[in-house]
Scaffold this motif. Structure first.
Motif, PDB file in Angstrom:
ATOM      1  N   MET A   1       0.614  -1.160   0.002  1.00 47.66           N
ATOM      2  CA  MET A   1      -0.066   0.074  -0.053  1.00 47.66           C
ATOM      3  C   MET A   1       0.937   1.235  -0.025  1.00 47.66           C
ATOM      4  SD  MET A   1      -2.805   1.179   2.846  1.00 47.66           S
ATOM      5  CE  MET A   1      -3.534  -0.137   2.848  1.00 47.66           C
ATOM      6  N   LYS A   2       0.779   2.266  -1.022  1.00 44.97           N
ATOM      7  CA  LYS A   2       1.356   3.381  -0.967  1.00 44.97           C
ATOM      8  C   LYS A   2       0.679   4.256  -1.774  1.00 44.97           C
ATOM      9  CE  LYS A   2       5.967   5.079  -2.458  1.00 44.97           C
ATOM     10  NZ  LYS A   2       7.501   4.613  -3.084  1.00 44.97           N
ATOM     11  N   PHE A   3       0.874   5.780  -1.399  1.00 45.99           N
ATOM     12  CA  PHE A   3       0.328   6.927  -2.000  1.00 45.99           C
ATOM     13  C   PHE A   3       1.374   7.524  -2.742  1.00 45.99           C
ATOM     14  CE2 PHE A   3      -2.727   6.318   1.774  1.00 45.99           C
ATOM     15  CZ  PHE A   3      -3.998   6.673   0.985  1.00 45.99           C
ATOM     16  N   SER A   4       0.863   8.081  -3.969  1.00 43.91           N
ATOM     17  CA  SER A   4       1.479   8.969  -4.512  1.00 43.91           C
ATOM     18  C   SER A   4       0.798  10.439  -4.577  1.00 43.91           C
ATOM     19  CB  SER A   4       1.690   8.431  -6.273  1.00 43.91           C
ATOM     20  OG  SER A   4       0.482   8.275  -6.849  1.00 43.91           O
ATOM     21  N   ALA A   5       1.535  11.351  -5.069  1.00 45.95           N
ATOM     22  CA  ALA A   5       1.019  12.675  -4.909  1.00 45.95           C
ATOM     23  C   ALA A   5       1.574  13.433  -6.287  1.00 45.95           C
ATOM     24  CB  ALA A   5       1.302  13.480  -3.604  1.00 45.95           C
ATOM     25  N   ARG A   6       0.690  14.069  -6.908  1.00 47.83           N
ATOM     26  CA  ARG A   6       1.088  15.175  -7.933  1.00 47.83           C
ATOM     27  C   ARG A   6       0.304  16.551  -7.909  1.00 47.83           C
ATOM     28  NH1 ARG A   6      -2.436  11.387 -10.232  1.00 47.83           N
ATOM     29  NH2 ARG A   6      -4.384  12.359 -11.443  1.00 47.83           N
ATOM     30  N   HIS A   7       1.148  17.366  -8.421  1.00 46.80           N
ATOM     31  CA  HIS A   7       0.443  18.612  -8.366  1.00 46.80           C
ATOM     32  C   HIS A   7      -0.144  19.035  -9.871  1.00 46.80           C
ATOM     33  CE1 HIS A   7       1.844  23.171  -9.318  1.00 46.80           C
ATOM     34  NE2 HIS A   7       0.654  22.997  -8.956  1.00 46.80           N
ATOM     35  N   GLU A   8      -1.252  19.655  -9.835  1.00 49.65           N
ATOM     36  CA  GLU A   8      -2.197  20.056 -11.164  1.00 49.65           C
ATOM     37  C   GLU A   8      -2.508  21.386 -10.994  1.00 49.65           C
ATOM     38  OE1 GLU A   8      -5.121  16.958 -11.836  1.00 49.65           O
ATOM     39  OE2 GLU A   8      -3.700  15.471 -11.899  1.00 49.65           O
ATOM     40  N   ARG A   9      -2.567  22.020 -11.977  1.00 46.29           N
ATOM     41  CA  ARG A   9      -3.125  23.554 -12.039  1.00 46.29           C
ATOM     42  C   ARG A   9      -4.115  23.579 -13.118  1.00 46.29           C
ATOM     43  NH1 ARG A   9       1.045  28.388 -12.465  1.00 46.29           N
ATOM     44  NH2 ARG A   9       1.080  27.985 -10.275  1.00 46.29           N
ATOM     45  N   PHE A  10      -5.187  24.262 -12.593  1.00 45.44           N
ATOM     46  CA  PHE A  10      -6.537  24.682 -13.577  1.00 45.44           C
ATOM     47  C   PHE A  10      -6.613  25.997 -13.776  1.00 45.44           C
ATOM     48  CE2 PHE A  10      -6.783  20.168 -12.034  1.00 45.44           C
ATOM     49  CZ  PHE A  10      -7.407  19.540 -12.783  1.00 45.44           C
ATOM     50  N   GLU A  11      -6.611  26.536 -14.905  1.00 43.46           N
ATOM     51  CA  GLU A  11      -7.018  27.831 -15.181  1.00 43.46           C
ATOM     52  C   GLU A  11      -8.539  28.216 -14.791  1.00 43.46           C
ATOM     53  OE1 GLU A  11      -6.850  31.105 -18.908  1.00 43.46           O
ATOM     54  OE2 GLU A  11      -6.205  28.945 -19.073  1.00 43.46           O
ATOM     55  N   LEU A  12      -8.602  29.413 -14.291  1.00 45.16           N
ATOM     56  CA  LEU A  12      -9.878  29.782 -13.935  1.00 45.16           C
ATOM     57  C   LEU A  12     -10.591  30.347 -15.066  1.00 45.16           C
ATOM     58  CD1 LEU A  12      -9.230  31.235 -10.311  1.00 45.16           C
ATOM     59  CD2 LEU A  12     -10.164  28.990 -10.877  1.00 45.16           C
ATOM     60  N   ALA A  13     -12.025  30.239 -15.105  1.00 43.94           N
ATOM     61  CA  ALA A  13     -12.630  30.968 -16.083  1.00 43.94           C
ATOM     62  C   ALA A  13     -12.667  32.579 -16.084  1.00 43.94           C
ATOM     63  CB  ALA A  13     -14.283  30.411 -15.746  1.00 43.94           C
ATOM     64  N   ARG A  14     -12.410  33.187 -15.000  1.00 43.64           N
ATOM     65  CA  ARG A  14     -12.336  34.519 -14.867  1.00 43.64           C
ATOM     66  C   ARG A  14     -11.546  34.723 -13.577  1.00 43.64           C
ATOM     67  NH1 ARG A  14     -17.784  34.041 -14.189  1.00 43.64           N
ATOM     68  NH2 ARG A  14     -18.136  34.836 -16.364  1.00 43.64           N
ATOM     69  N   PRO A  15     -10.907  35.705 -13.443  1.00 43.68           N
ATOM     70  CA  PRO A  15     -10.229  36.011 -12.081  1.00 43.68           C
ATOM     71  C   PRO A  15     -11.174  35.952 -10.908  1.00 43.68           C
ATOM     72  CG  PRO A  15      -9.304  37.598 -13.772  1.00 43.68           C
ATOM     73  CD  PRO A  15     -10.495  36.671 -14.371  1.00 43.68           C
ATOM     74  N   PHE A  16     -10.691  35.314  -9.857  1.00 41.54           N
ATOM     75  CA  PHE A  16     -11.626  35.087  -8.523  1.00 41.54           C
ATOM     76  C   PHE A  16     -10.835  36.020  -7.579  1.00 41.54           C
ATOM     77  CE2 PHE A  16     -12.421  32.214  -4.858  1.00 41.54           C
ATOM     78  CZ  PHE A  16     -13.533  32.394  -5.057  1.00 41.54           C
ATOM     79  N   VAL A  17     -11.727  36.841  -7.012  1.00 46.78           N
ATOM     80  CA  VAL A  17     -11.442  37.789  -6.075  1.00 46.78           C
ATOM     81  C   VAL A  17     -12.144  37.665  -4.714  1.00 46.78           C
ATOM     82  CG1 VAL A  17     -11.116  40.273  -5.826  1.00 46.78           C
ATOM     83  CG2 VAL A  17     -10.941  39.559  -7.992  1.00 46.78           C
ATOM     84  N   ILE A  18     -11.335  37.528  -3.616  1.00 50.25           N
ATOM     85  CA  ILE A  18     -12.026  37.739  -2.406  1.00 50.25           C
ATOM     86  C   ILE A  18     -11.476  38.714  -1.586  1.00 50.25           C
ATOM     87  CG2 ILE A  18     -12.651  35.115  -2.567  1.00 50.25           C
ATOM     88  CD1 ILE A  18     -10.451  34.520  -0.553  1.00 50.25           C
ATOM     89  N   ALA A  19     -11.593  38.950  -0.404  1.00 47.99           N
ATOM     90  CA  ALA A  19     -11.207  40.040   0.535  1.00 47.99           C
ATOM     91  C   ALA A  19      -9.594  39.749   0.770  1.00 47.99           C
ATOM     92  CB  ALA A  19     -11.790  39.682   1.947  1.00 47.99           C
ATOM     93  N   ARG A  20      -9.066  38.442   0.437  1.00 48.60           N
ATOM     94  CA  ARG A  20      -7.826  38.134   0.888  1.00 48.60           C
ATOM     95  C   ARG A  20      -6.818  38.589  -0.406  1.00 48.60           C
ATOM     96  NH1 ARG A  20      -9.564  35.069   5.063  1.00 48.60           N
ATOM     97  NH2 ARG A  20     -10.009  33.263   3.545  1.00 48.60           N
ATOM     98  N   GLY A  21      -7.370  38.602  -1.732  1.00 50.03           N
ATOM     99  CA  GLY A  21      -6.560  38.920  -2.919  1.00 50.03           C
ATOM    100  C   GLY A  21      -7.303  38.155  -4.075  1.00 50.03           C
ATOM    101  N   SER A  22      -6.542  38.052  -5.155  1.00 47.14           N
ATOM    102  CA  SER A  22      -7.241  37.510  -6.419  1.00 47.14           C
ATOM    103  C   SER A  22      -6.271  36.299  -6.982  1.00 47.14           C
ATOM    104  CB  SER A  22      -7.649  38.495  -7.473  1.00 47.14           C
ATOM    105  OG  SER A  22      -6.373  39.220  -7.801  1.00 47.14           O
ATOM    106  N   ARG A  23      -6.586  35.562  -7.809  1.00 43.69           N
ATOM    107  CA  ARG A  23      -6.034  34.427  -8.519  1.00 43.69           C
ATOM    108  C   ARG A  23      -6.635  34.188  -9.961  1.00 43.69           C
ATOM    109  NH1 ARG A  23      -8.299  31.740  -4.278  1.00 43.69           N
ATOM    110  NH2 ARG A  23      -9.354  29.998  -4.661  1.00 43.69           N
TER     111      ARG A  23
END
Length: 324
Positions: A1-23
């Motif tokens: 039994m073993k876990f692997s981990a990978r990083h994935e990136r997804f582009e947003l449909a439009r900039p997402f803005v909340i009180a702490r910032g945007s991305r």
């Protein structure tokens, strides 16, 4: 039994803005459990607000593999019950726990283990912008069939923004999310002023750890704890400050603790909201067991992405459709 981990990136449909910032994109980690020829995957979203990063989450998953090596005879069920709780609540534990749920289900997940509603009304998000642009967001979401809007706010132009959204969404329920930004505002007067706009709920108006600021302040609109409530251990501190808690699997550390948190909150007379970090359908699906029993649901993460995963969940007319 073993876990692997990978990083994935997804582009947003439009900039997402909340009180702490945007991305403009969302980074996630996918953990995959492999036992023999069988695999099961789950997704988590590291959150900088809680001291997490892609690297730190992947390191926690790798650390868990080292823990597994010390217990080579444990079954997947035993691993979930005995080893997973040793991890701190957060994104890494969420991915590990939910991958184990999928693996232990043997067939499909979350059915047949859970009774999942065929359709679930989910909030759709209006991110922070000028009042006019937020009004346009709301109008477009209503045209798409939105039933519930989640309006992101900071401490600026509050009433103008809410009024603009309400004007364009007269039939929608509206919840407001301050993301801890209202500490220095006159809360009593603000809560009263917002009653004119038929608001269903206000989420996390003050910073986590300063929830006592809400005690004794009249608030005709129910308040919901988000950043202040991660696990069932936090419930006691919510009493007298909030009427609802927002359960997110990336905060609880997975579905196992999310179910426990929902049960404890109900016992204390608190209503339940099920929310999410921005992510794909792989993450949202794991939250369906608690979402099916919740008073409010905010699982629109995939809607905010330019492209979801293949064969992702279906969103129609403001609802998450789990069966056709």
């Amino acid at each position: 039994m073993k876990f692997s981990a990978r990083h994935e990136r997804f582009e947003l449909a439009r900039p997402f803005v909340i009180a702490r910032g945007s991305r403009t994109h969302q980074d996630v980690v996918v953990a995959t459990l492999k036992v023999g020829d069988h695999c099961a995957s789950a997704e988590c979203t590291p959150y900088a607000r809680y001291g997490e990063s892609i690297d730190s989450v992947i390191e926690q998953i790798e650390h868990f593999n080292r823990l597994l090596e010390q217990h080579p005879t444990l079954s997947a069920q035993a691993v979930q019950q005995e080893l997973v709780p040793q991890l701190p609540a957060g994104a890494a534990r969420n991915a590990i726990d939910c991958a184990l749920w999928r693996f232990n289900a043997e067939t499909s997940f979350p059915t047949p283990l859970f009774d999942i509603k065929p359709q679930i009304v989910t909030a759709l998000t209006v991110s922070i912008d000028t009042p006019a642009k937020m009004a346009r967001q709301a109008r477009e979401l209503c045209r798409q069939g939105a039933k519930l809007l989640k309006v992101k706010l900071d401490a600026e132009n509050l009433i103008e923004r809410v009024a603009a959204v309400r004007e364009q969404a007269p039939e929608c329920e509206i919840i407001l999310d301050a993301n801890e930004a209202w500490e220095n505002l006159p809360l009593s007067e603000l809560f009263q002023a917002l009653t004119s706009y038929d608001i269903r709920m206000i989420e996390q108006p003050v910073p986590a750890g300063k929830d006592g600021l809400l005690k004794g302040i009249p608030h005709p609109i129910p308040l919901c704890a988000d950043e202040s409530c991660h696990t069932s251990d936090d419930i006691a501190g919510m009493i007298g400050c909030y009427e609802m808690v927002n359960i997110k699997l990336d905060k609880t550390g997975g579905l196992t603790e999310a179910i426990k948190l929902a049960d404890q909150a109900r016992k204390q007379g608190l209503d339940i909201m099920v929310g999410c970090m921005v992510g794909t359908s792989l993450a949202m699906e794991a939250a369906l067991p608690v979402a099916s029993q919740a008073d409010l649901v905010d699982l629109d993460g995939p809607v905010l992405l330019k492209n979801d995963r293949e064969n992702g969940l279906i969103y129609q007319n403001g609802r998450l459709v789990t069966s056709q």
